[in-house]
Design an enzyme around this catalytic site. Sequence first.
Site, short mmCIF file in Angstrom:
data_model
loop_
_atom_site.label_atom_id
_atom_site.label_comp_id
_atom_site.label_asym_id
_atom_site.label_seq_id
_atom_site.Cartn_x
_atom_site.Cartn_y
_atom_site.Cartn_z
N ASP A 52 20.79 79.94 21.21
CA ASP A 52 21.90 79.99 20.45
C ASP A 52 21.92 80.54 19.14
O ASP A 52 23.06 80.93 18.73
CB ASP A 52 22.50 78.67 20.32
N ARG A 236 27.48 75.00 15.10
CA ARG A 236 28.05 75.96 16.46
C ARG A 236 29.34 76.30 16.51
O ARG A 236 30.28 75.71 15.60
CB ARG A 236 27.28 75.23 17.52
N TYR A 244 17.82 69.83 17.29
CA TYR A 244 16.46 70.12 17.94
C TYR A 244 15.71 69.00 17.43
O TYR A 244 15.46 68.95 16.18
CB TYR A 244 16.02 71.70 17.49
N PRO A 323 11.48 76.94 19.49
CA PRO A 323 12.86 77.53 19.29
C PRO A 323 13.24 77.45 17.70
O PRO A 323 14.33 77.75 17.38
CB PRO A 323 13.91 76.37 20.21
C1 LIG Z 1 16.07 75.20 30.39
C2 LIG Z 1 16.11 76.12 29.16
C3 LIG Z 1 16.56 75.54 27.91
C4 LIG Z 1 16.26 76.48 26.80
N1 LIG Z 1 16.55 76.14 25.45
C5 LIG Z 1 16.46 76.65 24.58
C6 LIG Z 1 17.04 76.22 23.28
O1 LIG Z 1 17.52 75.16 23.12
N2 LIG Z 1 16.89 77.03 22.19
C7 LIG Z 1 16.21 77.94 22.15
O2 LIG Z 1 16.21 78.79 21.47
N3 LIG Z 1 15.84 78.67 23.68
C8 LIG Z 1 15.87 78.02 24.57
N4 LIG Z 1 15.46 78.42 25.70
C9 LIG Z 1 14.93 79.64 25.79
C10 LIG Z 1 15.73 80.78 25.72
O3 LIG Z 1 16.81 80.66 26.79
C11 LIG Z 1 15.02 82.09 25.87
O4 LIG Z 1 14.17 82.37 24.76
C12 LIG Z 1 15.89 83.56 26.08
O5 LIG Z 1 16.93 83.16 26.98
C13 LIG Z 1 14.97 84.47 26.58
O6 LIG Z 1 15.78 85.50 27.34
P1 LIG Z 1 15.07 86.28 28.55
O7 LIG Z 1 16.16 87.04 28.90
O8 LIG Z 1 13.66 86.65 28.09
O9 LIG Z 1 14.55 85.18 29.58
P2 LIG Z 1 15.66 83.99 30.40
O10 LIG Z 1 16.53 83.59 29.46
O11 LIG Z 1 14.64 82.71 30.87
O12 LIG Z 1 16.09 84.85 31.69
C14 LIG Z 1 15.50 85.24 32.70
C15 LIG Z 1 16.45 85.39 33.90
O13 LIG Z 1 15.59 85.89 35.21
C16 LIG Z 1 15.83 85.25 36.06
N5 LIG Z 1 14.66 85.03 37.17
C17 LIG Z 1 13.52 84.45 36.73
N6 LIG Z 1 12.72 84.65 37.71
C18 LIG Z 1 13.53 85.46 38.90
C19 LIG Z 1 13.05 86.02 40.03
N7 LIG Z 1 11.77 85.67 40.66
N8 LIG Z 1 13.99 86.86 40.72
C20 LIG Z 1 15.12 86.97 40.05
N9 LIG Z 1 15.40 86.52 38.71
C21 LIG Z 1 14.52 85.85 38.14
C22 LIG Z 1 16.39 83.75 35.74
O14 LIG Z 1 17.20 83.28 36.58
C23 LIG Z 1 16.94 84.18 34.36
O15 LIG Z 1 18.37 84.54 34.44
C24 LIG Z 1 15.78 77.79 26.95
C25 LIG Z 1 15.37 78.12 28.08
C26 LIG Z 1 15.36 77.36 29.24
C27 LIG Z 1 15.03 78.07 30.56
#
Ligand SMILES: Cc1cc2nc3c(=O)[nH]c(=O)nc-3n(C[C@H](O)[C@H](O)[C@H](O)COP(=O)(O)OP(=O)(O)OC[C@H]3O[C@@H](n4cnc5c(N)ncnc54)[C@H](O)[C@@H]3O)c2cc1C
Length: 602
Positions: A52, A236, A244, A323
């Site tokens: 966030d 927020r 956290y 985070p």
């Molecule tokens: C449950 C959860 C809770 C979180 N809570 C926090 C928090 O409280 N605070 C914080 O700062 N960060 C949190 N995070 C981390 C934060 O969401 C990430 O750091 C940030 O979103 C990174 O972005 P990204 O696009 O690299 O990865 P992600 O946001 O993880 O996006 C990856 C995307 O790839 C897709 N994907 C994965 N594998 C495949 C595949 N094989 N084929 C097709 N699609 C696929 C997923 O569905 C997802 O939409 C959390 C993450 C998760 C999973």
Amino acid sequence: MPVPNVRHSEVDVLIIGAGPAGLMCANALANARVNVRIIDKRAVKVATGQADGISPRTIEVFQSYGLGERLLRESCEVHLAAFYNPNSTGGIETNKVFRLNGVEVALHQGAIESIFLDSMKELGVEVERSTIPTSIELSTDENELTDPSSHPVRVALQRLDLPEGESKEEIVHAKFVLGADGAHSWVRKTFDISMDGEQSDFIWGVLDMVPETDFPDVRNKSLIHSNYGSCLVVPREADRVRIYMQLADEDVINPETGRVDKDKMGPEQLLKVAQKSLHPYRFIPTNGISWWTLYIIGQRVASKFSIKDRVFIAGDACHTHSPKAGQGMNASMNDAHNLAWKIALVLRGWADMSLLSTYESERRKYAQELIAFDKMYSTLFSGKPMTEQNRDGVSHEQFLKAFQMFGGFTSGIGVHYSPSVVVNDSNQELASGLVIGQRFPPQKFIRAADACPIEIQDLLPSDSRFKLLVFAGKFGDPAQQARVESMVKDMQRPECFLNRYAMPGKSSTDSRFDVFTVSQGRKDDIQFMQFPAFLRPHWSKVLIDDIDVTGSFGGNGYSRYGIGPQGALVVVRPDGYVGAIASLDNVEELDTYFASFMKTSS
Ligand SMILES: Cc1cc2nc3c(=O)[nH]c(=O)nc-3n(C[C@H](O)[C@H](O)[C@H](O)COP(=O)(O)OP(=O)(O)OC[C@H]3O[C@@H](n4cnc5c(N)ncnc54)[C@H](O)[C@@H]3O)c2cc1C
């Protein structure tokens, strides 16, 4: 039943994963009119929760794509950070509140993703959901790999939501693939890329709620160091607050299975942990817990961010960290911001393939610095506070110093890319306030044609073009005017970069480059028509380092940027970073800079 024929297709860029990293990249490429597809295994987008925090630099990046207004409208601004320590009565008390290094905003990941999805939709790109890759192969043919027009990556895709009998498989032949598929990245694992760093994971509990509270810093970012554990409170949007908490393994892990047990630690237990750390302040959810998670994360960086500069990984796929420094989404989106323009330039035939190697050199170094910071910060955050009884604990001053020391880094503003083909660190002394390899800092100037105050960053959109800022110095001084006129002659040489890389049929300043002039002096003494026509391709492109009519904006831009009356030429990359600086007398240095990665139009 006959097996349906497998469909084959071609695409310039295939993005796997539609989280913040994948969406930032897809939107940037769609803006650059690149032929891009993006898939995600999820049937629906993230609705709420997860990351966030948006850092000041990421806000600037949103603004550079025209998305800043919506981000600011929907989010909650955070200006202050408060520090709390244990007091003598067993509770906590604040001993320092200070201004953050730039305004941050907070908005849940679902809303951030919607901003990109809506923008991409207008450009004709939508996420293909319920779709996964089942295999990926990269050609080993060197000729194919070095030819930017070839499609050396073969990805088999499978649709998860089609009825029986319909073809669920498609083979995509892509020029480039981005794995933005999160911390458990399939792309990373398939190419056997190791994650280097600590093997152990940390467990974080996260709660979102609208609290009824007497906590005075509820609308500020508050770092709480208490005798019952540490926590972070973040204001927020819509009166919500996020808390956290870093949790001990024994509170969360089931000793028999070794796995996280949500029965041991659910939202009620998390709330109790938070309330204990925040004592004596009241924190009571008014309408229940709106979102919660147990978030398990290690501190690791991928050993490679690219395979042969054809398959890349970005975001959580190549770096994970706690985070609390608020970097998850920021680091991920900024990886994509760094990569997208480089791919776009290579696909347009403007830049050599070698430009792509700077993605890994720039972003992996940053990720390593981020993990080092996270480790140091985590140790301080989870360490016991210093008290009368515990003289070895973490002192308030230690914690505060770390927070302030890394302010530039966590805000994203201090991110610094090392010398490379697109970062030439010569001539720093000509503009000491514009750090080569860092983002170009904001400053208000007055537009020469109509005296309108202009934020210079608004003239630097992420539009795939390099910006040439001609700081013309004291143009009113005859000697300086002569220098500027001689520089213009140099820029009109056929071999000058502006002509060498001009787009056929377009004027030299209307193609890969955008030229602006910034003069010293007073608006009352300067008419924009005084400048050579070459330096004012449009009336809006001449600025003056003066104060606006209300006295509120502008002035002192030259001194802030460390530029003298002799002026300087400054090249800003399409992602907003300072790439090179040269003297007005030495345009050839910029010819050399662009020759190191740019290609002439064929
Ligand atoms: C449950 C959860 C809770 C979180 N809570 C926090 C928090 O409280 N605070 C914080 O700062 N960060 C949190 N995070 C981390 C934060 O969401 C990430 O750091 C940030 O979103 C990174 O972005 P990204 O696009 O690299 O990865 P992600 O946001 O993880 O996006 C990856 C995307 O790839 C897709 N994907 C994965 N594998 C495949 C595949 N094989 N084929 C097709 N699609 C696929 C997923 O569905 C997802 O939409 C959390 C993450 C998760 C999973």
